[in-house]
Design an enzyme around this catalytic site. Structure first.
Site, mmCIF file in Angstrom:
data_model
loop_
_atom_site.group_PDB
_atom_site.id
_atom_site.type_symbol
_atom_site.label_atom_id
_atom_site.label_comp_id
_atom_site.label_asym_id
_atom_site.label_seq_id
_atom_site.Cartn_x
_atom_site.Cartn_y
_atom_site.Cartn_z
ATOM 1 N N ASP A 172 0.844 -1.196 0.000
ATOM 2 C CA ASP A 172 0.000 0.000 0.000
ATOM 3 C C ASP A 172 0.876 1.241 0.000
ATOM 4 O O ASP A 172 1.698 1.436 0.903
ATOM 5 C CB ASP A 172 -0.895 0.038 1.245
ATOM 6 N N ASN A 231 -4.274 -8.534 4.804
ATOM 7 C CA ASN A 231 -4.844 -7.844 5.967
ATOM 8 C C ASN A 231 -5.655 -8.803 6.834
ATOM 9 O O ASN A 231 -5.574 -8.784 8.067
ATOM 10 C CB ASN A 231 -5.743 -6.691 5.523
ATOM 11 N N ILE A 237 -9.122 1.746 6.310
ATOM 12 C CA ILE A 237 -8.820 0.764 5.263
ATOM 13 C C ILE A 237 -8.831 -0.663 5.786
ATOM 14 O O ILE A 237 -9.402 -1.567 5.181
ATOM 15 C CB ILE A 237 -7.471 1.076 4.589
ATOM 16 N N GLY A 255 -12.571 -3.255 7.724
ATOM 17 C CA GLY A 255 -13.432 -4.297 7.178
ATOM 18 C C GLY A 255 -12.748 -5.649 7.150
ATOM 19 O O GLY A 255 -13.375 -6.683 7.409
ATOM 20 N N ASP A 256 -11.457 -5.658 6.860
ATOM 21 C CA ASP A 256 -10.711 -6.915 6.831
ATOM 22 C C ASP A 256 -10.569 -7.499 8.232
ATOM 23 O O ASP A 256 -10.693 -8.713 8.430
ATOM 24 C CB ASP A 256 -9.333 -6.691 6.209
#
Length: 297
Positions: free
Chosen positions: A25, A55, A236, A239-240
């Protein structure tokens, strides 16, 4: 899987294997995101490990002490660095291949409130293969849609235990793949964009600040409120982290509402961390912290 109101004591940390993407990233953080054609100055540039698959694998390892990653990186410095970072977090990386292509890269813009815009360059992620990979009978397998969907389908076919699809980014899902899913996890936008999920046997949906819910055959059967967070650093990896936590919580024997509460708490901790692979407490910490809230009044 139990849907009773009582939460049994969690089992020994389950085994989770993640099949998916591994990215570098490259993140630029500024006070606000630019409009089309606009340049915004004063940004801060940072490089860090990412990719939805990596992740999720790192989140699982930080929650339970171990996980396994199946994916691909390039034969470049970025690939070596990402493998080292995953391994240091407790992820088994022997099933991550080294491809001829460059390591996958995500270009990320983040504003002062943690909102983001992302462009992903797949690179080596297009080379992910399950050749030589086997899954144990008690192994949960978690996939996303950042790698070829045929690879995800093959993972579903080979999984003997609990198969989970995080259907992100949103895309039409091969019918056989959806049939083989024991659980699908999406956010509210993805849920709207993939109509086939309305009839799926088990779907978990996240609603940002409104919490999360579980649907069985299209009917909402459980929900949990979000944890209020005022010090958001980066959304970022949230959610993972939620995905990994929900799978582990369900596999540990928690009922739906408690498992959602655990995953919401993990996601809240994730947004407080500027990393896409945030530091997390052990799974047991979140189980105990949410136990009272998950019980009926």
């Amino acid at each position: 899987m139990s849907t009773s109101l009582q939460s049994p004591a969690p089992k020994l940390a389950p085994t989770l294997t993640v099949v998916g993407s591994i990215n570098l990233d490259i993140t630029a953080t500024a006070n606000r995101l630019p409009s089309p054609g606009e340049t915004v100055g004063g940004g801060v540039l940072r490089q860090q490990p990412g990719g939805k698959g990596a992740n999720q694998a790192v989140a699982a390892a930080r929650l339970t002490g171990h996980s396994r990653m199946v994916g691909a990186v390039g034969q470049d410095d970025a690939g070596a660095s990402l493998l080292s970072a995953m391994s240091a977090a407790g992820v088994e990386v022997q099933d991550v291949s080294r491809a001829e292509a460059a390591t996958g890269t995500a270009l990320v813009l983040v504003d002062g409130g943690g909102e983001n815009q992302i462009v992903v360059c797949p690179g080596a992620n297009a080379s992910v293969s399950l050749e030589g990979v086997t899954f144990a009978d008690d192994e949960a397998v978690l996939c996303q849609l950042e790698v070829d969907q045929e690879v995800v389908l093959e993972a579903a076919r080979q999984t003997k235990g609990f198969f989970v699809l995080n259907a992100a980014p949103a895309a039409p899902i091969i019918p056989e793949l959806l049939e083989r899913c024991d659980l699908v996890i999406v956010n509210e936008t993805e849920y709207q964009l993939i109509p086939a999920l309305r009839d799926a046997p088990l779907v978990a949906v996240t609603y940002g600040g409104e919490g999360s819910a579980i649907f069985v055959d299209g009917e909402r059967v459980a929900g949990a409120p979000a944890v209020r967070v005022t010090d958001i650093a980066n959304t970022i990896g949230a959610g993972d982290a939620f995905c990994a936590a929900l799978v582990l919580a369900l596999q540990s024997g928690l009922e739906y509402t408690h498992a959602l509460s655990v995953a919401n708490a993990v996601g809240a901790d994730a947004v407080r961390d500027s990393s896409s692979q945030p530091a997390l407490q052990p799974l047991e910490h979140y189980v105990e912290a949410t136990r009272t809230a998950a019980q009926p009044a």
